[in-house]
Design a protein around this motif. Sequence first.
Motif, PDB file in Angstrom:
ATOM      1  N   LEU A  85       1.034  -1.227   0.065  1.00 39.63           N
ATOM      2  CA  LEU A  85      -0.190   0.041  -0.009  1.00 39.63           C
ATOM      3  C   LEU A  85       0.891   1.309   0.009  1.00 39.63           C
ATOM      4  CD1 LEU A  85      -2.948  -0.631   2.602  1.00 39.63           C
ATOM      5  CD2 LEU A  85      -3.087  -0.257   0.198  1.00 39.63           C
ATOM      6  N   ALA A  89       1.040   4.249  -2.719  1.00 41.32           N
ATOM      7  CA  ALA A  89       0.716   5.599  -2.481  1.00 41.32           C
ATOM      8  C   ALA A  89       1.882   6.387  -2.818  1.00 41.32           C
ATOM      9  CB  ALA A  89       0.454   5.594  -0.889  1.00 41.32           C
ATOM     10  N   LEU A  97      -6.122   5.877  -5.433  1.00 40.75           N
ATOM     11  CA  LEU A  97      -5.742   4.174  -5.208  1.00 40.75           C
ATOM     12  C   LEU A  97      -7.054   3.133  -4.596  1.00 40.75           C
ATOM     13  CD1 LEU A  97      -3.766   2.108  -4.744  1.00 40.75           C
ATOM     14  CD2 LEU A  97      -3.074   3.066  -2.789  1.00 40.75           C
ATOM     15  N   TRP A  98      -7.454   2.468  -5.430  1.00 40.88           N
ATOM     16  CA  TRP A  98      -8.378   1.481  -4.965  1.00 40.88           C
ATOM     17  C   TRP A  98      -7.657   0.281  -4.610  1.00 40.88           C
ATOM     18  CZ3 TRP A  98     -13.866   2.034  -5.652  1.00 40.88           C
ATOM     19  CH2 TRP A  98     -14.293   3.093  -6.281  1.00 40.88           C
ATOM     20  N   VAL A  99      -8.258  -0.442  -3.808  1.00 38.23           N
ATOM     21  CA  VAL A  99      -7.694  -1.933  -3.193  1.00 38.23           C
ATOM     22  C   VAL A  99      -8.572  -2.923  -3.264  1.00 38.23           C
ATOM     23  CG1 VAL A  99      -5.875  -0.671  -1.783  1.00 38.23           C
ATOM     24  CG2 VAL A  99      -8.200  -1.068  -0.732  1.00 38.23           C
ATOM     25  N   ALA A 109      -7.630  -6.412   2.385  1.00 36.66           N
ATOM     26  CA  ALA A 109      -7.797  -4.944   1.917  1.00 36.66           C
ATOM     27  C   ALA A 109      -8.996  -4.388   2.730  1.00 36.66           C
ATOM     28  CB  ALA A 109      -8.177  -5.076   0.473  1.00 36.66           C
ATOM     29  N   PHE A 113      -7.886  -1.020   5.276  1.00 34.46           N
ATOM     30  CA  PHE A 113      -8.368   0.238   4.738  1.00 34.46           C
ATOM     31  C   PHE A 113      -8.141   1.617   5.476  1.00 34.46           C
ATOM     32  CE2 PHE A 113     -11.613   3.301   3.159  1.00 34.46           C
ATOM     33  CZ  PHE A 113     -11.522   3.316   1.887  1.00 34.46           C
ATOM     34  N   ARG A 116      -6.166   6.833   2.666  1.00 32.19           N
ATOM     35  CA  ARG A 116      -5.573   7.158   1.482  1.00 32.19           C
ATOM     36  C   ARG A 116      -5.895   6.397   0.252  1.00 32.19           C
ATOM     37  NH1 ARG A 116      -0.022   4.467   3.001  1.00 32.19           N
ATOM     38  NH2 ARG A 116      -1.369   2.766   4.193  1.00 32.19           N
ATOM     39  N   GLN A 117      -7.070   5.557   0.644  1.00 34.90           N
ATOM     40  CA  GLN A 117      -7.614   4.712  -0.507  1.00 34.90           C
ATOM     41  C   GLN A 117      -9.210   5.000  -0.895  1.00 34.90           C
ATOM     42  OE1 GLN A 117      -6.844   0.748   1.863  1.00 34.90           O
ATOM     43  NE2 GLN A 117      -5.489   2.331   2.250  1.00 34.90           N
TER      44      GLN A 117
END
Length: 204
Positions: A85, A89, A97-99, A109, A113, A116-117
């Motif tokens: 991650l 970033a 930023l998707w996770v 994920a 979380f 930042r996501q």
Amino acid sequence: MSVITVETPHGPSRLTVHPAPDAHAVLLLGHGAGGGIGAFDLVALAEELPARGITVVLHEQPWRVAGKRIGPRPPTLDEGWRPALQALADGYPGVPLWVGGRSAGARVACRCFDERQAGVICLAFPLHPPGKPESSRIAELAGVTGPVLVVQGERDPFGSPDDVRIAAREAGGAQPTIVGVPGTHSFNRGAATRAVTAVAEFMA
């Protein structure tokens, strides 16, 4: 495509980057407890989404890179994920930023979380062990403070789309978007294709 090694407290993890020519988003995906990044749905997303402006990064946990067959407990998985991650970033500043991930990767994920996501993509979220609905993991899903997509097999023994929907409603808070696809916990090619469409529309 490029491969990046990321050091973690439990040895190196590996990022396989499928870049979009002019990315408007990055999607970091982890694999499940019983397989790697060769799962049909992960491969399909990595092949199809870059053409839609989404860079896809597939993460291999340290245990998988080391050649082990059985994944460790959740806290160790989380420690193997967080450096990835941070690397993304740092590497894609200003890009959403998707996770997410498949099965156990989706759980990681959700647990990790933070602000930042942009959101989470859950492929075959394992709501509970097969035959043990009382051992629910809905708290992990409900704890995400951002948009969540769950793509779930209609006959998944770890929880059907309706099972996830009911559990999420009972947990309260923001509700995930849930898309059912044919099949069980392991997506076939057809289900993987449906997953690509659902993810692309959700991230648009």
